[in-house]
Design a protein around this motif. Structure first.
Motif, short mmCIF file in Angstrom:
data_model
loop_
_atom_site.label_atom_id
_atom_site.label_comp_id
_atom_site.label_asym_id
_atom_site.label_seq_id
_atom_site.Cartn_x
_atom_site.Cartn_y
_atom_site.Cartn_z
N THR A 138 45.26 30.26 14.46
CA THR A 138 44.96 28.91 14.97
C THR A 138 45.33 27.82 13.99
O THR A 138 45.48 26.66 14.37
CB THR A 138 43.46 28.80 15.31
N ASP B 183 37.77 29.03 27.32
CA ASP B 183 36.53 29.74 26.99
C ASP B 183 35.37 28.77 27.18
O ASP B 183 35.51 27.77 27.90
CB ASP B 183 36.59 30.31 25.56
N ASP B 184 34.24 29.04 26.56
CA ASP B 184 33.07 28.20 26.77
C ASP B 184 32.96 27.06 25.76
O ASP B 184 31.92 26.39 25.69
CB ASP B 184 31.79 29.05 26.69
N SER B 185 34.00 26.82 24.98
CA SER B 185 33.95 25.80 23.94
C SER B 185 34.06 24.39 24.53
O SER B 185 34.54 24.19 25.66
CB SER B 185 35.09 26.01 22.94
N THR B 186 33.65 23.43 23.73
CA THR B 186 33.78 22.03 24.13
C THR B 186 35.24 21.64 24.28
O THR B 186 35.60 20.88 25.19
CB THR B 186 33.10 21.12 23.08
N ASP B 187 36.10 22.17 23.41
CA ASP B 187 37.53 21.87 23.50
C ASP B 187 38.10 22.30 24.85
O ASP B 187 38.90 21.58 25.45
CB ASP B 187 38.30 22.58 22.38
N SER B 188 37.67 23.47 25.33
CA SER B 188 38.15 23.93 26.63
C SER B 188 37.64 23.04 27.75
O SER B 188 38.37 22.73 28.71
CB SER B 188 37.71 25.38 26.87
#
Length: 283
Positions: free
Chosen positions: A110, A185-190
Motif C-alpha cells: 500500500t 471493505d468496512d473502512s472509512t476510506d471505502s
C-alpha cells in the motif's frame, strides 16, 4: 565495472539519507530513456550488497530512489538490473530478506509509489525459491506470485460471489460493454470512495447509458444486515460480497478498482477511486 572506473560515467553528489552517490549518465546518452537506462544499469555499482547493511533507513531511501527511475527506463534494462541486484544479494541472507521486504513496500504494498507486477515478481520469484529464507517467508512470496499470476492485466477474470439475494453468482453471468469492479471493505476510506463514485455525474451517465456496469464487491461474509445495507444504495450498481475475495484476488488496498472489457479481460487493476474518476472525467 564500477562507475568510478567507467570512461564516461560520473557520480552525483551524495544526498543526505542515502547510502552512496548516484551515477550520472554521460553526455552520449541523449534521451531521457537512455539516461535512465544508464543510471538503472549502474545504480548499485559502488555498493557491495553482500556486506552487512548498517543503515536500514538509508537503504530503503536509496532503493526507492532506484525505483523512481524505472518508469522512464526500458523494461529489459529494469528487469536486468533487478535480476543482477537480487543475484548479488543471494550471498547475504539477511540483506536478501531486507531487499525483499523493501521491494514489497516500494513495488507491491500500500506504500508503493510505483506498482509493477512484473518488476515485483522479479524480486518475489527468486525469494520464494530461496531455501535459505524461512519457510513462512518463502510461502508468503509464493502466495503473492500466485495472486499476481491469476489476475494479470490481459487475463480473463471470473470468480464467485454472493449477491444481495443470498445466492452464489459468478462474474461471468453479467454482461457489459465495460466492467468497473469496485472492491471495498468496512473502512472509512471505502465508505467515502463509494459515496464519491455514486455521486459522480460522468460515471452515472456511463452507467445509465449502458456503456459500463459497476459491480461493488464487499469483503464481507454474506448476511441479511449486509444485504439490507446496500439495498437501494444505487439502482445502477450491482452488489456482491465474499469473505474470500481478498485472498483469491490481488487486492492490496481498499477501495480499489479493476477495469475489464466486455470479455472480462483485465484492462487495468488496482486503480484508486481518484484515478478512476480522472479516467471518466478526462476534462
Amino acid at each position: 565495472m564500477s562507475v568510478s572506473s567507467h570512461a564516461q560515467g560520473q557520480l552525483a553528489d551524495q544526498q543526505p539519507g542515502t547510502l552512496f552517490a548516484y551515477p550520472l549518465a554521460p553526455d552520449t546518452c541523449s534521451t531521457l530513456e537512455s539516461r535512465c537506462n544508464y543510471i538503472i544499469s549502474h545504480f548499485w555499482d559502488n555498493f557491495d550488497i553482500s556486506k552487512p547493511i548498517s543503515d536500514d533507513v538509508a537503504f530503503e531511501t536509496t532503493f526507492r530512489d532506484f525505483v523512481d527511475f524505472f518508469r522512464f527506463g526500458h523494461r529489459n534494462v529494469v528487469l536486468g538490473a533487478v535480476r543482477d541486484l537480487v543475484n548479488k544479494a543471494q550471498s547475504n541472507t539477511s540483506n536478501l530478506q531486507k531487499l525483499g521486504e523493501i521491494a514489497e513496500r516500494a513495488l507491491y504494498g500500500t506504500e508503493a509509489e510505483y506498482w509493477s507486477d512484473e518488476v515485483y515478481a522479479a524480486f518475489a520469484k527468486p525469494l520464494a525459491g530461496n531455501k535459505k529464507l524461512p519457510r513462512a517467508l518463502r510461502d508468503h512470496y509464493a502466495e503473492q506470485l500466485t495472486r499476481i499470476n491469476a489476475v494479470q492485466v490481459g487475463s480473463v477474470l471470473d470468480f464467485e460471489y454472493f449477491g444481495v439475494d443470498g445466492l452464489k453468482h459468478r462474474l461471468s453471468e453479467l454482461e457489459a460493454e465495460t466492467f468497473i469492479l469496485l472492491f471495498v471493505d468496512d473502512s472509512t476510506d471505502s465508505m467515502i470512495g463509494r459515496l464519491r463514485l455514486s455521486t459522480d455525474v460522468a460515471l452515472n451517465a456511463l452507467l445509465n447509458e449502458g456503456q459500463a456496469k459497476l459491480v461493488c464487491l464487499s469483503m464481507n461474509k454474506y448476511s441479511a444486515d449486509w444485504a439490507s445495507s446496500v439495498a437501494g444504495y444505487a439502482d445502477n450498481w450491482t452488489f456482491g460480497c465474499g469473505e474470500n475475495l481478498s485472498r483469491d484476488l490481488d487486492l492490496r488496498v481498499f477501495p480499489c478498482c479493476y477495469i475489464l472489457d466486455t470479455q472480462r479481460t483485465i484492462v487495468n487493476k488496482s486503480l484508486s477511486v481518484e484515478r478512476l474518476m480522472q479516467a471518466v472525467n478526462p476534462n
